[in-house]
Design an enzyme around this catalytic site. Structure first.
Site, PDB file in Angstrom:
ATOM      1  N   GLN A 161     -64.371   1.893 -22.115  1.00 42.91           N
ATOM      2  CA  GLN A 161     -64.731   1.700 -20.702  1.00 42.91           C
ATOM      3  C   GLN A 161     -65.090   0.250 -20.358  1.00 42.91           C
ATOM      4  O   GLN A 161     -64.698  -0.252 -19.307  1.00 42.91           O
ATOM      5  CB  GLN A 161     -65.904   2.601 -20.336  1.00 42.91           C
ATOM      6  CG  GLN A 161     -65.441   3.817 -19.575  1.00 42.91           C
ATOM      7  CD  GLN A 161     -66.553   4.788 -19.274  1.00 42.91           C
ATOM      8  OE1 GLN A 161     -67.712   4.552 -19.587  1.00 42.91           O
ATOM      9  NE2 GLN A 161     -66.186   5.902 -18.685  1.00 42.91           N
TER      10      GLN A 161
ATOM     11  N   SER B 184     -59.606  -0.560 -14.189  1.00 47.41           N
ATOM     12  CA  SER B 184     -60.668   0.055 -13.384  1.00 47.41           C
ATOM     13  C   SER B 184     -61.515  -0.996 -12.680  1.00 47.41           C
ATOM     14  O   SER B 184     -61.806  -0.866 -11.498  1.00 47.41           O
ATOM     15  CB  SER B 184     -61.584   0.920 -14.260  1.00 47.41           C
ATOM     16  OG  SER B 184     -60.925   2.097 -14.627  1.00 47.41           O
TER      17      SER B 184
ATOM     18  N   ARG C 109     -57.826   4.846 -21.517  1.00 49.28           N
ATOM     19  CA  ARG C 109     -58.903   5.277 -20.613  1.00 49.28           C
ATOM     20  C   ARG C 109     -59.856   6.191 -21.380  1.00 49.28           C
ATOM     21  O   ARG C 109     -60.005   7.361 -21.059  1.00 49.28           O
ATOM     22  CB  ARG C 109     -58.287   6.020 -19.448  1.00 49.28           C
ATOM     23  CG  ARG C 109     -58.126   5.294 -18.119  1.00 49.28           C
ATOM     24  CD  ARG C 109     -57.486   3.992 -18.089  1.00 49.28           C
ATOM     25  NE  ARG C 109     -57.919   3.230 -16.919  1.00 49.28           N
ATOM     26  CZ  ARG C 109     -57.518   3.448 -15.675  1.00 49.28           C
ATOM     27  NH1 ARG C 109     -56.681   4.405 -15.410  1.00 49.28           N
ATOM     28  NH2 ARG C 109     -57.959   2.710 -14.674  1.00 49.28           N
TER      29      ARG C 109
ATOM     30  N   TYR D 244     -54.605  10.641 -15.869  1.00 48.86           N
ATOM     31  CA  TYR D 244     -53.683  10.123 -14.857  1.00 48.86           C
ATOM     32  C   TYR D 244     -52.933  11.272 -14.180  1.00 48.86           C
ATOM     33  O   TYR D 244     -52.859  12.384 -14.706  1.00 48.86           O
ATOM     34  CB  TYR D 244     -52.652   9.204 -15.511  1.00 48.86           C
ATOM     35  CG  TYR D 244     -53.180   7.852 -15.873  1.00 48.86           C
ATOM     36  CD1 TYR D 244     -53.550   6.945 -14.891  1.00 48.86           C
ATOM     37  CD2 TYR D 244     -53.280   7.456 -17.198  1.00 48.86           C
ATOM     38  CE1 TYR D 244     -54.014   5.680 -15.220  1.00 48.86           C
ATOM     39  CE2 TYR D 244     -53.745   6.191 -17.536  1.00 48.86           C
ATOM     40  CZ  TYR D 244     -54.106   5.308 -16.544  1.00 48.86           C
ATOM     41  OH  TYR D 244     -54.564   4.064 -16.870  1.00 48.86           O
TER      42      TYR D 244
ATOM     43  N   ASP E  35     -61.984  -1.835 -19.669  1.00 52.84           N
ATOM     44  CA  ASP E  35     -61.000  -1.266 -18.760  1.00 52.84           C
ATOM     45  C   ASP E  35     -60.833  -2.152 -17.516  1.00 52.84           C
ATOM     46  O   ASP E  35     -61.474  -1.942 -16.484  1.00 52.84           O
ATOM     47  CB  ASP E  35     -61.450   0.149 -18.384  1.00 52.84           C
ATOM     48  CG  ASP E  35     -60.437   0.879 -17.543  1.00 52.84           C
ATOM     49  OD1 ASP E  35     -59.447   0.250 -17.123  1.00 52.84           O
ATOM     50  OD2 ASP E  35     -60.635   2.076 -17.290  1.00 52.84           O
TER      51      ASP E  35
HETATM   52  P1  NAD Z   1     -53.997   5.438 -10.566  1.00 52.04           P
HETATM   53  O1  NAD Z   1     -54.252   4.087 -10.007  1.00 52.04           O
HETATM   54  O2  NAD Z   1     -52.874   5.621 -11.511  1.00 52.04           O
HETATM   55  O3  NAD Z   1     -53.785   6.465  -9.343  1.00 52.04           O
HETATM   56  C1  NAD Z   1     -54.701   6.548  -8.264  1.00 52.04           C
HETATM   57  C2  NAD Z   1     -54.845   7.982  -7.814  1.00 52.04           C
HETATM   58  O4  NAD Z   1     -53.644   8.439  -7.196  1.00 52.04           O
HETATM   59  C3  NAD Z   1     -55.132   8.982  -8.945  1.00 52.04           C
HETATM   60  O5  NAD Z   1     -56.360   9.616  -8.698  1.00 52.04           O
HETATM   61  C4  NAD Z   1     -53.954   9.945  -8.871  1.00 52.04           C
HETATM   62  O6  NAD Z   1     -54.334  11.281  -9.182  1.00 52.04           O
HETATM   63  C5  NAD Z   1     -53.546   9.821  -7.411  1.00 52.04           C
HETATM   64  N1  NAD Z   1     -52.183  10.325  -7.121  1.00 52.04           N
HETATM   65  C6  NAD Z   1     -51.043  10.166  -7.828  1.00 52.04           C
HETATM   66  N2  NAD Z   1     -49.997  10.771  -7.205  1.00 52.04           N
HETATM   67  C7  NAD Z   1     -50.493  11.306  -6.062  1.00 52.04           C
HETATM   68  C8  NAD Z   1     -49.923  12.053  -4.990  1.00 52.04           C
HETATM   69  N3  NAD Z   1     -48.624  12.364  -4.965  1.00 52.04           N
HETATM   70  N4  NAD Z   1     -50.738  12.444  -3.992  1.00 52.04           N
HETATM   71  C9  NAD Z   1     -52.063  12.137  -4.012  1.00 52.04           C
HETATM   72  N5  NAD Z   1     -52.659  11.432  -4.979  1.00 52.04           N
HETATM   73  C10 NAD Z   1     -51.889  11.040  -6.002  1.00 52.04           C
HETATM   74  O7  NAD Z   1     -55.281   6.002 -11.274  1.00 52.04           O
HETATM   75  P2  NAD Z   1     -56.667   5.332 -11.645  1.00 52.04           P
HETATM   76  O8  NAD Z   1     -57.477   5.203 -10.416  1.00 52.04           O
HETATM   77  O9  NAD Z   1     -56.428   4.097 -12.442  1.00 52.04           O
HETATM   78  O10 NAD Z   1     -57.285   6.418 -12.619  1.00 52.04           O
HETATM   79  C11 NAD Z   1     -56.982   7.773 -12.543  1.00 52.04           C
HETATM   80  C12 NAD Z   1     -57.946   8.565 -13.382  1.00 52.04           C
HETATM   81  O11 NAD Z   1     -57.981   8.066 -14.725  1.00 52.04           O
HETATM   82  C13 NAD Z   1     -59.408   8.512 -12.972  1.00 52.04           C
HETATM   83  O12 NAD Z   1     -59.743   9.200 -11.855  1.00 52.04           O
HETATM   84  C14 NAD Z   1     -60.024   9.073 -14.237  1.00 52.04           C
HETATM   85  O13 NAD Z   1     -59.900  10.459 -14.332  1.00 52.04           O
HETATM   86  C15 NAD Z   1     -59.196   8.421 -15.294  1.00 52.04           C
HETATM   87  N6  NAD Z   1     -59.958   7.255 -15.798  1.00 52.04           N
HETATM   88  C16 NAD Z   1     -60.694   7.427 -16.909  1.00 52.04           C
HETATM   89  C17 NAD Z   1     -61.424   6.370 -17.403  1.00 52.04           C
HETATM   90  C18 NAD Z   1     -62.246   6.522 -18.639  1.00 52.04           C
HETATM   91  O14 NAD Z   1     -62.466   7.619 -19.071  1.00 52.04           O
HETATM   92  N7  NAD Z   1     -62.697   5.445 -19.232  1.00 52.04           N
HETATM   93  C19 NAD Z   1     -61.395   5.129 -16.765  1.00 52.04           C
HETATM   94  C20 NAD Z   1     -60.613   4.993 -15.619  1.00 52.04           C
HETATM   95  C21 NAD Z   1     -59.896   6.064 -15.151  1.00 52.04           C
END
Ligand code: NAD
Length: 385
Positions: A132, A138, A127, A233, A135
């Protein structure tokens, strides 16, 4: 250099790994593109469109798989109807780019290594800013977040927007989104566009501003532990933090017309955020859409792949949502995989360079070895069991 696109054999999989527009760009680059007959049909991309883009249509899957330098796919390879495994159709030294689920099903890595295939797993793309455009987690999560809201709106026996009519005023629906990652943020934006009043919750405090910028209220729970792991994450939280969050979110779940849960912790079972007691306190007619259903669900009542009604609350546990929007899911995925393979092509020749952090992170197997430590650990854990 030949790029081949396989037809998905999984019955529910409607996506295709390459669309004609993007195939045309590869052809222009001087690469040969082969597409299995009917590969794009279920996503409404016809063979004739691939041919017009300069690709060659191949009827025999064994020829397509066996003569590919890079094979592109969406779902992990599997056993075919004739009893042969798709992996066994690949030639040694070729590259496979696909979702492989190597942590959930590490045995696949063993099969790929035995076949001497260089396998890149779309789940393992880091990530980072540079990655990006590759990804796929995403791009596909965003589709799921959008669709989850439409499913909820269709199941809710109410309007989403506020309406002032001659027959009276309708209050807007209250939507509570739990987990504000990629899917959650898209769900917030979609629910807002439909006119709902939206609240959102996440254990990572960093998402507060993103939630607010989309016009939703952020439900804050102050926890006394670090909740964010490497790469942005979430971490698995302690029992006491789980209890603390449940105390705070119960009130919001109770008041919501729609709850959409998206919370996941990579490599772990999805955390339970909505207990049976919480569901029992919701208004009859309310709807829960649990996007974590495939990972066990965020709601204790979820039955993956099914819609159930419990205490008057409809609980929907959809699986494989992105495949229900195969046109855009395929378009975005095609962009993701073709951005990745650009890192493997130098002067129209295949060159797997492990000094590249993205290639190194995404590569599960190469030259007969399983290169990813987490996958090796998962395999070992299986062997011990
Ligand atoms: P994910 O699908 O693993 O999780 C979804 C959401 O669930 C996350 O926001 C996580 O914080 C939340 N979560 C986990 N346990 C929880 C709990 N007990 N209660 C409430 N919420 C909880 O995550 P995702 O959507 O694939 O991505 C997470 C993060 O990764 C993004 O928000 C971002 O910061 C990062 N990301 C970065 C890039 C990049 O820089 N290129 C791209 C994608 C995502």
């Amino acid at each position: 250099m030949r790029i081949a696109v396989a037809k998905e054999i999984e019955v529910w999989e409607r996506r295709v790994a390459l669309i004609p527009d993007i195939a045309a760009r590869l052809v222009k680059q001087g690469l040969e593109v082969w597409v299995e007959k009917g590969a794009g049909e279920r996503a409404f991309f016809l063979d004739s469109a691939y041919e017009a883009a300069g690709a060659k249509i191949i009827s025999d899957p064994a020829t397509l798989w066996g003569e590919a330098d890079i094979l592109l796919k969406v779902s992990p390879p599997q056993e075919r109807e004739d009893g042969r495994h798709e992996i066994d159709l690949l030639q040694a030294g070729s590259v496979l780019v696909s979702f492989l689920n190597p942590l959930g099903n590490p045995v696949i890595a063993e099969q790929l290594a035995n076949r001497q295939v260089t396998a890149l797993s779309m789940e393992l793309i880091p990530r980072t800013t540079r990655a990006q455009s590759m990804d796929a987690l995403s791009s596909q999560a965003s589709l799921a977040g959008y669709k989850a809201v439409l499913i909820a709106a269709a199941a809710l026996p109410k309007y989403f927007p506020m309406l002032t009519t001659a027959a009276g005023t309708i209050a807007p629906a209250k939507v509570f989104i739990m987990g504000a990652g990629v899917a959650g943020l898209q769900a917030i934006a979609t629910a807002r566009r439909l006119g709902a009043v939206v609240e959102a919750f996440d254990i990572r405090p960093a998402v507060k501003e993103e939630v607010q910028s989309l016009g939703a209220k952020f439900v804050e729970v102050k926890l006394e532990e670090e909740t964010t792991a490497a790469g942005g994450y979430a971490k698995e939280i302690s029992e006491s933090s789980k209890q603390r969050t449940q105390e705070v979110v119960t009130e919001h779940v109770k008041n919501a017309d729609v709850v959409i849960t998206t919370a996941q912790v990579p490599g772990k079972k999805a955390p339970i955020l909505v207990t049976e007691e919480m569901v029992a306190q919701m208004k009859p007619g309310s709807v829960i859409v649990d996007l974590a259903a495939e990972q066990g669900g965020n709601c204790a009542c979820t039955d993956p792949g099914k819609d159930i009604v419990w205490h008057g609350v409809t609980i929907i546990g959809p699986i494989n949502l992105p495949t229900s929007m195969p046109v855009h899911a395929s378009q975005l995925y095609a962009k993701n995989v073709t951005s990745l393979i650009q890192l493997l092509i130098k002067d129209k020749e295949l060159q797997v360079n492990f000094d590249d952090d993205i290639v190194s992170a995404a590569c599960v197997t190469h030259a007969g070895e399983i290169r990813n430590q987490r996958v090796q650990d998962a395999l070992q854990a299986l062997a011990i069991r």
